[in-house]
Scaffold this active site. Structure first.
Site, PDB file in Angstrom:
ATOM      1  CG  ASP A  81      -2.045   0.935   1.198  1.00 52.76           C
ATOM      2  OD1 ASP A  81      -2.502   1.249   0.089  1.00 52.76           O
ATOM      3  OD2 ASP A  81      -2.516   1.372   2.279  1.00 52.76           O
ATOM      4  CG  HIS A  82      -0.743   4.975   0.390  1.00 54.50           C
ATOM      5  ND1 HIS A  82      -1.121   5.988  -0.461  1.00 54.50           N
ATOM      6  CD2 HIS A  82      -1.878   4.576   1.019  1.00 54.50           C
ATOM      7  CE1 HIS A  82      -2.414   6.196  -0.353  1.00 54.50           C
ATOM      8  NE2 HIS A  82      -2.913   5.345   0.525  1.00 54.50           N
ATOM      9  CG  HIS A 178      -5.749   8.024   4.084  1.00 51.79           C
ATOM     10  ND1 HIS A 178      -4.928   8.659   3.188  1.00 51.79           N
ATOM     11  CD2 HIS A 178      -6.007   6.803   3.531  1.00 51.79           C
ATOM     12  CE1 HIS A 178      -4.691   7.857   2.149  1.00 51.79           C
ATOM     13  NE2 HIS A 178      -5.347   6.731   2.334  1.00 51.79           N
ATOM     14  N   GLY A 179      -8.586   7.897   7.796  1.00 47.08           N
ATOM     15  CA  GLY A 179      -8.925   8.122   9.203  1.00 47.08           C
ATOM     16  C   GLY A 179     -10.382   8.516   9.349  1.00 47.08           C
ATOM     17  CG  HIS A 206      -6.910   4.604  -0.829  1.00 47.41           C
ATOM     18  ND1 HIS A 206      -5.656   4.365  -0.341  1.00 47.41           N
ATOM     19  CD2 HIS A 206      -6.966   3.984  -2.032  1.00 47.41           C
ATOM     20  CE1 HIS A 206      -4.971   3.633  -1.213  1.00 47.41           C
ATOM     21  NE2 HIS A 206      -5.749   3.403  -2.255  1.00 47.41           N
ATOM     22  N   GLY A 207      -9.638   5.069   2.547  1.00 42.97           N
ATOM     23  CA  GLY A 207     -10.342   5.753   3.627  1.00 42.97           C
ATOM     24  C   GLY A 207     -11.665   5.099   3.975  1.00 42.97           C
ATOM     25  CB  SER A 209     -11.743   4.138   9.041  1.00 41.31           C
ATOM     26  OG  SER A 209     -10.949   2.997   9.037  1.00 41.31           O
ATOM     27  CG  ASN A 228      -7.132   0.598   0.540  1.00 45.60           C
ATOM     28  OD1 ASN A 228      -7.544  -0.313  -0.179  1.00 45.60           O
ATOM     29  ND2 ASN A 228      -6.036   1.282   0.261  1.00 45.60           N
ATOM     30  CB  VAL A 229     -10.604  -1.151   6.374  1.00 48.00           C
ATOM     31  CG1 VAL A 229     -10.980  -0.905   7.831  1.00 48.00           C
ATOM     32  CG2 VAL A 229     -11.835  -1.080   5.484  1.00 48.00           C
TER      33      VAL A 229
HETATM   34  P1  13P Z   1      -8.689   4.365   6.772  1.00 47.64           P
HETATM   35  O1  13P Z   1      -7.597   4.489   7.762  1.00 47.64           O
HETATM   36  O2  13P Z   1      -9.567   5.562   6.721  1.00 47.64           O
HETATM   37  O3  13P Z   1      -9.484   3.105   6.960  1.00 47.64           O
HETATM   38  O4  13P Z   1      -8.015   4.278   5.317  1.00 47.64           O
HETATM   39  C1  13P Z   1      -7.087   3.269   5.036  1.00 47.64           C
HETATM   40  C2  13P Z   1      -6.486   3.452   3.699  1.00 47.64           C
HETATM   41  O5  13P Z   1      -7.079   4.005   2.790  1.00 47.64           O
HETATM   42  C3  13P Z   1      -5.121   2.916   3.501  1.00 47.64           C
HETATM   43  O6  13P Z   1      -4.640   3.102   2.213  1.00 47.64           O
END
Ligand code: 13P
Length: 280
Positions: A81-82, A178-179, A206-207, A209, A228-229
Site C-alpha cells: 500500500d502507498h 484517511h482516518g 481509500h479511507g 474507516s 482500504n480499511v
Molecule cells: P482508513 O484508515 O480511513 O481506513 O483508510 C485506510 C487506507 O485508505 C489505507 O490506504
C-alpha cells in the site's frame, strides 16, 4: 491460497461487490484478516504500507503471509500500500507481493504518468498488478497515513492516466479521508459515477474507516471493487488496550496480543459483510 490481486478484483467488478483490503502490521492483524475471510468465505487483501518498512521485516512478513494463505481455501492477496519509492516496489515484487500501489499523487499529472508507467512495466514483467492514484485524500483523525491535498479525481484525467500508464486498478479520490472524518463526510458519488464512465479498470476507495454504510454500498454500485480499511481496526485495538490497563493489573504480553486479535476480528467482519452485502 495466494492469488493475484487483479484476479479477485475482476470477479468483484463483474459481480458488483468490494474486496476488503486491511492494513496490517504483525502476525495478529494478518491472522485476524485471514480468519475473518475464511469464516465469511470471502477473498481478502492483506495490505502492508511502505511506511512500515523501517519496522517490519518485509521478506519475513511476505513469507508469513504466503504460509498462512497456503493453508486456507479462500483467495488471499498480498498488496503493497502507498509506496513512494521504486526501491520499495522492487523489494515487494522480489519477495512475492501480488500487487503494489505506486503513489505518485504528489506529482503533477504528466510526472505521475511517467513514474507510474515505469512501475507498471517493471511489475508486469513479474506478473504483479499495479494500483495508482490521482487526486489525493486529506487526513482525518487517528490516521497513520501521510497528509494529502484533498484534491478530488478529475474523470478526464483519470481516463488519460489509465490509458497512458496501463495501471490495473485506480484509486479515486471522491471525498473520503484517511482516518475518521471530522464532521459530516462529503463524498461525491456523482463524481464517482463520472469516473466509472471514463475508466474501465476496477476502482479503489481509500479511507474506508468512518464512511457511512449507505455511502459504501452506493460506491460499490458505482464501480468500487476494493476498499482500504485501517483506522477503525486500529482504534478498536487501542481502545481495548486503554480500557484494559485502566482496570487490570499488568498481564503477560501473549495475553494482550491474542485479546487484540479477538477484538479486531468483529470489526473486520463488519466491513467484509458490508462490502459483500452490496452484491447485486
Ligand atoms: P482508513 O484508515 O480511513 O481506513 O483508510 C485506510 C487506507 O485508505 C489505507 O490506504
Amino acid at each position: 491460497m495466494l492469488v493475484n490481486t487483479l484476479e479477485i478484483l475482476k470477479d468483484a467488478q463483474k459481480d458488483k461487490y468490494a474486496v476488503a483490503a486491511f492494513n496490517v502490521y504483525n502476525l495478529e492483524t494478518v491472522q485476524a484478516a485471514i480468519n475473518v475471510a475464511v469464516k465469511e468465505n470471502k477473498p481478502v487483501i492483506i495490505a502492508l504500507g511502505e511506511r512500515y518498512f523501517p519496522t517490519v521485516d518485509v521478506e519475513g512478513f511476505a513469507a508469513m503471509v504466503h504460509a498462512l494463505a497456503a493453508k486456507v481455501p479462500v483467495p488471499v492477496a498480498l498488496h503493497l500500500d502507498h509506496a513512494y519509492e521504486k526501491e520499495s516496489i522492487i523489494r515487494a515484487i522480489r519477495c512475492g507481493f501480488s500487487s503494489v500501489m505506486y503513489d505518485g499523487s504528489k506529482f503533477d499529472l504528466e510526472e505521475n504518468i511517467k513514474h507510474t508507467k515505469e512501475i507498471v512495466e517493471i511489475a508486469h514483467m513479474a506478473g504483479v498488478s499495479v494500483e495508482a492514484e490521482i487526486g489525493s485524500l486529506a487526513k482525518g483523525a487517528y490516521s497513520d497515513e501521510e497528509e494529502g491535498s484533498g484534491t478530488l479525481t478529475d474523470p478526464q484525467s483519470a481516463r488519460h492516466f489509465v490509458e497512458e500508464t496501463g495501471v490495473d486498478f485506480l484509486a479515486a479520490a471522491i471525498g473520503t479521508v484517511h482516518g475518521m472524518s471530522q464532521g459530516e463526510p462529503k463524498i461525491n458519488l456523482e463524481l464517482l459515477e463520472k469516473i466509472q464512465e471514463e475508466v474501465a479498470v476496477p476502482l479503489v476507495l481509500h479511507g474506508g474507516s468512518g464512511t457511512p454504510d449507505e455511502i459504501i454500498s452506493e460506491s460499490i454500485n458505482r464501480g468500487i471493487c476494493k476498499i482500504n480499511v485501517n483506522t477503525e481496526v486500529s482504534m478498536a485495538a487501542v481502545s481495548y488496550l486503554k480500557e484494559y490497563f485502566e482496570t487490570n493489573d499488568i498481564v503477560h504480553l501473549s495475553t494482550v496480543m491474542s485479546d487484540v486479535q479477538e477484538t479486531i476480528e468483529p470489526v473486520m467482519t463488519k466491513f467484509v459483510q458490508l462490502f459483500s452485502n452490496s452484491k447485486r
